[in-house]
Design a protein around this motif. Structure first.
Motif, PDB file in Angstrom:
ATOM      1  N   ASN A 168       0.845  -1.186   0.000  1.00 24.54           N
ATOM      2  CA  ASN A 168       0.000   0.000   0.000  1.00 24.54           C
ATOM      3  C   ASN A 168       0.884   1.241   0.000  1.00 24.54           C
ATOM      4  O   ASN A 168       1.848   1.324   0.762  1.00 24.54           O
ATOM      5  CB  ASN A 168      -0.900  -0.016   1.239  1.00 24.54           C
ATOM      6  N   ARG A 169       0.565   2.221  -0.811  1.00 28.98           N
ATOM      7  CA  ARG A 169       1.419   3.402  -0.935  1.00 28.98           C
ATOM      8  C   ARG A 169       1.054   4.531   0.028  1.00 28.98           C
ATOM      9  O   ARG A 169       1.538   5.641  -0.112  1.00 28.98           O
ATOM     10  CB  ARG A 169       1.379   3.923  -2.380  1.00 28.98           C
TER      11      ARG A 169
ATOM     12  N   GLY B  88       0.326 -11.527  10.815  1.00 30.78           N
ATOM     13  CA  GLY B  88      -0.952 -12.044  10.333  1.00 30.78           C
ATOM     14  C   GLY B  88      -1.387 -11.391   9.032  1.00 30.78           C
ATOM     15  O   GLY B  88      -1.858 -12.057   8.109  1.00 30.78           O
ATOM     16  N   LEU B  89      -1.239 -10.063   8.954  1.00 33.60           N
ATOM     17  CA  LEU B  89      -1.582  -9.360   7.714  1.00 33.60           C
ATOM     18  C   LEU B  89      -0.641  -9.739   6.580  1.00 33.60           C
ATOM     19  O   LEU B  89      -1.062  -9.878   5.422  1.00 33.60           O
ATOM     20  CB  LEU B  89      -1.538  -7.850   7.951  1.00 33.60           C
ATOM     21  N   ASP B  90       0.646  -9.917   6.915  1.00 34.98           N
ATOM     22  CA  ASP B  90       1.627 -10.270   5.882  1.00 34.98           C
ATOM     23  C   ASP B  90       1.309 -11.626   5.254  1.00 34.98           C
ATOM     24  O   ASP B  90       1.369 -11.791   4.035  1.00 34.98           O
ATOM     25  CB  ASP B  90       3.033 -10.286   6.478  1.00 34.98           C
TER      26      ASP B  90
END
Length: 381
Positions: free
Chosen positions: A107-108, A117-119
């Motif tokens: 995300n920029r 967990g998100l990764d």
């Protein structure tokens, strides 16, 4: 506008079990799913627990009601854990890919949430896109064989030892300078320490003398190991038993290329990579230009990508300077002199990068076909 929802139970007929790894030093996170609409199953196991990996794959099959022969695909980021996990998964029948971390979409926004967990969920999502036909969603690392990976250890160890040698020499000189002394580092260094006196004619303190002697012993050990590795390298090349050793011997015949540079070129680059064109060579070496253009703004060059093999890139630039000196009549040297010779010092530094890229392509062509680069000469017999 409708929002996508995650189903607790998959109602279709799953054909693939997707598995993503987030590898940590103490724990591994595994994420499983069978479709984009299915809520992923995320579990945590101790790092390196291979039995745990097999058990979690079996539990995921049971959770998603999959047959025993269903295809399992997985991925993890290239990093500290290397390729041993890839080899284990492949042996277990899992279709695994090792992903270049720098190629993963991010995300920029100025700030973004970052958790393991998100990764792992991000990796899982991109894995599904990759096997759905979006092959350019990331860059997949070419995994070397055990023999190819082992062949890179000698020169990498040699590099580390050279750095340690410089470290010990600098430390000795620094310790001497702290006492106002200047002493050449020679074979009789320890004997000469006994006669050294300080500015006030007092002897060197015993603690400092002992420390300098210990640093000298470490330096001698490193020097011995460097000589041993150099001898091993020369013996391997002279024997020429493998394809890689014969390629090194072929490169060494060219002026401007010694055994050290030839060894790095082959073991890190030409010996195990199958290149299809010059663009792949430039990209893997990180020597391709990175243009920048947006809307009506002027086109500008951001320099080279520097995203490839650091050892190859630095060695290629070093050998490019040597090529100008020892192959002055070659086509590459004449091209450089015509285009960048009359320019400034900065333009020559820019030009040497372009020459390094062209030289790598010429060496690849020479190894593939045996045809010398235009105008290049061999060393005298």
């Amino acid at each position: 506008m409708t929002q996508a929802t995650h189903q607790e139970e998959f109602t279709g007929k799953p054909e693939i079990l997707y598995l993503a790894f987030e590898l940590g030093r103490k724990e591994w996170k595994l994420a499983f799913t069978v479709s984009r609409s299915q809520k992923p199953r995320i579990v945590t196991i101790p790092a390196g627990d291979l039995d745990g990996v097999k058990q979690e794959i079996a539990r995921a099959r049971e959770r998603f009601k999959l047959a025993e022969d269903v295809r399992v695909v997985s991925c993890y980021e290239a990093g500290r854990d290397g390729f041993w996990l890839h080899r284990f998964l492949t042996e277990e029948g899992v279709d695994n890919v090792v992903v270049d971390s720098s190629s993963i979409e991010v995300n920029r926004r100025a700030r973004q949430a970052k958790t393991d967990g998100l990764d792992v969920q991000k990796l899982l999502s991109q894995l599904q896109r990759y096997h759905g036909g979006e092959e350019k969603v990331w860059s997949v690392v070419r995994v070397p064989s055990v023999e190819e990976e082992d062949g890179r250890q000698l020169h990498r160890d040699w590099e580390v030892l050279k750095q340690e040698r410089t470290l010990h020499r600098n430390r000795i000189q620094g310790l001497l300078a702290s006492q106002g002394l200047r002493l050449e580092i020679r074979a009789d260094f320890v004997e000469r320490l006994e006669s050294v006196v300080l500015w006030n004619k007092s002897p060197l303190p015993s603690g400092m003398k002992a420390r300098l002697a210990q640093e000298w012993e470490r330096l001698l050990l490193v020097e011995t190991q460097i000589r041993e590795l150099t001898k091993q390298r020369e013996e391997k090349v002279s024997e020429g038993e493998s394809v890689a050793m014969r390629m090194i011997g072929q490169l060494v015949l060219l002026r401007a290329i010694g055994i050290t540079s030839a060894w790095v070129f082959v073991q890190e680059f030409f010996g195990w990579r199958q290149f299809r064109n010059r663009r792949e060579i430039g990209a893997l070496a990180g020597l391709v230009p990175m243009p920048h253009q947006s809307g009506e703004s002027l086109n500008r060059n951001q320099g080279i990508s520097k995203s490839g093999n650091t050892r190859i890139r630095s060695m290629a630039v070093e050998i490019a300077w040597a090529w100008l000196r020892y192959q002055p009549q070659s086509r590459l040297s004449l091209w450089f002199q015509e285009r960048y010779g009359p320019g400034t010092r900065r333009s020559r530094r820019v030009g040497i990068v372009a020459l390094a890229r062209k030289l790598l392509v010429a060496l690849w062509h020479y190894l593939e076909t045996g045809v010398l680069p235009d105008g290049a000469v061999l060393k005298p017999a």
